[in-house]
Design an enzyme around this catalytic site. Structure first.
Site, short mmCIF file in Angstrom:
data_model
loop_
_atom_site.label_atom_id
_atom_site.label_comp_id
_atom_site.label_asym_id
_atom_site.label_seq_id
_atom_site.Cartn_x
_atom_site.Cartn_y
_atom_site.Cartn_z
N GLY B 7 54.77 54.32 26.78
CA GLY B 7 54.36 53.07 27.43
C GLY B 7 54.80 53.05 28.88
N SER B 9 53.14 53.32 31.71
CA SER B 9 52.19 53.03 32.79
C SER B 9 52.41 51.70 33.50
CB SER B 9 50.76 53.09 32.25
OG SER B 9 50.61 52.17 31.19
N ARG B 10 53.12 50.78 32.84
CA ARG B 10 53.33 49.47 33.50
C ARG B 10 54.59 48.82 32.94
NH1 ARG B 10 48.76 48.48 30.09
NH2 ARG B 10 47.36 48.81 31.84
N ASN B 83 59.31 52.76 24.17
CA ASN B 83 59.04 51.48 24.81
C ASN B 83 57.66 50.93 24.50
OD1 ASN B 83 59.06 49.42 27.09
ND2 ASN B 83 57.45 50.83 27.74
N SER B 136 62.89 43.27 20.91
CA SER B 136 62.55 41.98 21.53
C SER B 136 63.46 40.91 20.95
CB SER B 136 61.09 41.62 21.22
OG SER B 136 60.89 40.23 21.40
N TYR B 149 54.82 40.24 15.30
CA TYR B 149 55.38 41.09 16.35
C TYR B 149 56.89 41.27 16.14
CZ TYR B 149 56.94 42.44 21.05
OH TYR B 149 57.53 43.07 22.10
N ALA B 150 57.58 40.16 15.90
CA ALA B 150 59.03 40.22 15.74
C ALA B 150 59.41 41.07 14.53
CB ALA B 150 59.59 38.80 15.59
N LYS B 153 59.58 44.66 15.39
CA LYS B 153 60.78 44.99 16.15
C LYS B 153 62.02 45.03 15.25
CE LYS B 153 58.90 45.54 20.17
NZ LYS B 153 58.84 46.93 20.71
#
Lengths: 74, 240
Positions: B7, B9-10, B83, B136, B149-150, B153
């Protein structure tokens, strides 16, 4: 191929202060006869993979020297 | 050191690359898109930054795409920074299993497979590498809409703890950096009002610094952190 496997196994045995073995038999068990732990087997796998480009543990456990040869001859 | 960063690139990934390059390391970056910001870093650090475009939703072929075609056995890999992640925001009653599976592929399954091959690489070279996952704060505090999402993680954090336990005897370390909410593309969909409410839950009442997160990652990769493993390090402005 068999010579290379012997060399790899003896290199791992050397790091554990185990004497090198002179030869390998098809029936030799990696754990009980050759004294390799699961971490040693991981090291064995990566070294065999680096040499032959075959992951011997990809589809299940390998218990004997003969089973390694089988995977490498496929 | 040679470090793999996903990850790259940004956002945080790009900043991690920047900090590692400034410290003199060589970085192997993977991401889906090859951004102008990343190309700018390549120009600033010629010969020390490499890129490969990879879709991290395909967990099954990372041995081929990352470790045979990019970080070959000739490279001694000293660190792996996991990441890359995607967000899937919704309330639980709207949960869609395909979207959940896609997110778990990127956030959990591929990182696990990359860890497998990173450790194998370290075994081959007999080096004591360091693995850092980016988690996160949502895994610890809970936010409306972030349950899926959580949970991805949370899975990573458990994986890291067990990686540390399993491979510690060989000197391989694994840690997690747990950032608070940052001003990145990942949180771009939030309204200012939502952001303000999130920041009010922090001691410092502000967005977490991307730079501070990246510097913590670089520290955990370094020899200075040689006695730190199996930890979650919160870089979250003191979220309460």
């Amino acid at each position: 191929m068999e010579q290379k496997v012997l060399e790899i196994i003896n290199n791992i045995r050397a790091t554990k202060d185990l004497a090198p073995v002179a030869s390998l038999g098809n029936e030799d068990r990696l754990r009980d006869d050759l004294g390799l732990t699961s971490f040693d087997l991981a090291e064995l796998t990566v070294n065999i993979e680096a040499e032959f480009d075959i992951d011997i543990f990809e589809d299940g456990l390998v218990n004997t020297v003969g089973e390694i040869y089988e995977k490498l001859q496929k | 050191m040679n470090i793999l960063v996903t990850g790259c690139s940004r956002g945080v990934g790009l900043k991690i690359c920047e900090v590692l390059l400034a410290q003199g390391h060589t970085v192997y970056g993977v991401a889906r898109s090859y951004t102008d910001e990343f190309k700018g870093l390549e120009a600033a650090y010629p010969g020390r930054l490499f890129f490969k475009s990879i879709d991290l939703a395909s967990s099954g072929n990372v041995r081929e795409t990352v470790f045979k075609e990019f970080i070959t056995n000739k490279v001694q890999l000293d660190g792996f920074v996991n990441n890359a992640a995607m967000a899937y925001d919704d309330i639980i009653t709207n949960l869609n299993v395909e979207r959940l599976e896609e997110m778990f592929a990127v956030n959990v399954f591929t990182p696990m497979m990359l860890t497998k091959y990173a450790i194998r690489h370290m075994l081959l070279h007999k080096n004591k590498g360091s693995i850092v996952h980016i988690s996160s704060i949502s895994a610890h505090t809970g936010y409306k809409g972030l349950a899926m999402y959580a949970s991805s993680k949370g899975a990573l954090e458990a994986f890291s703890k067990n990686t540390a336990r399993e491979w510690g005897a060989l000197g391989i370390r694994s840690n997690v950096v747990v950032p608070g909410f940052m001003e990145t593309a990942m949180s771009a969909t939030l309204t200012d009002d939502q952001k303000d409410r999130i920041y009010k839950r922090t001691s410092l009442k502000a967005a977490t610094s991307v730079e501070s997160v990246a510097e913590t990652v670089a520290f955990l990769l370094s020899e200075k952190a040689v006695s730190i493993t199996g930890q979650n390090i919160n870089v979250d402005n003191g979220t309460i």
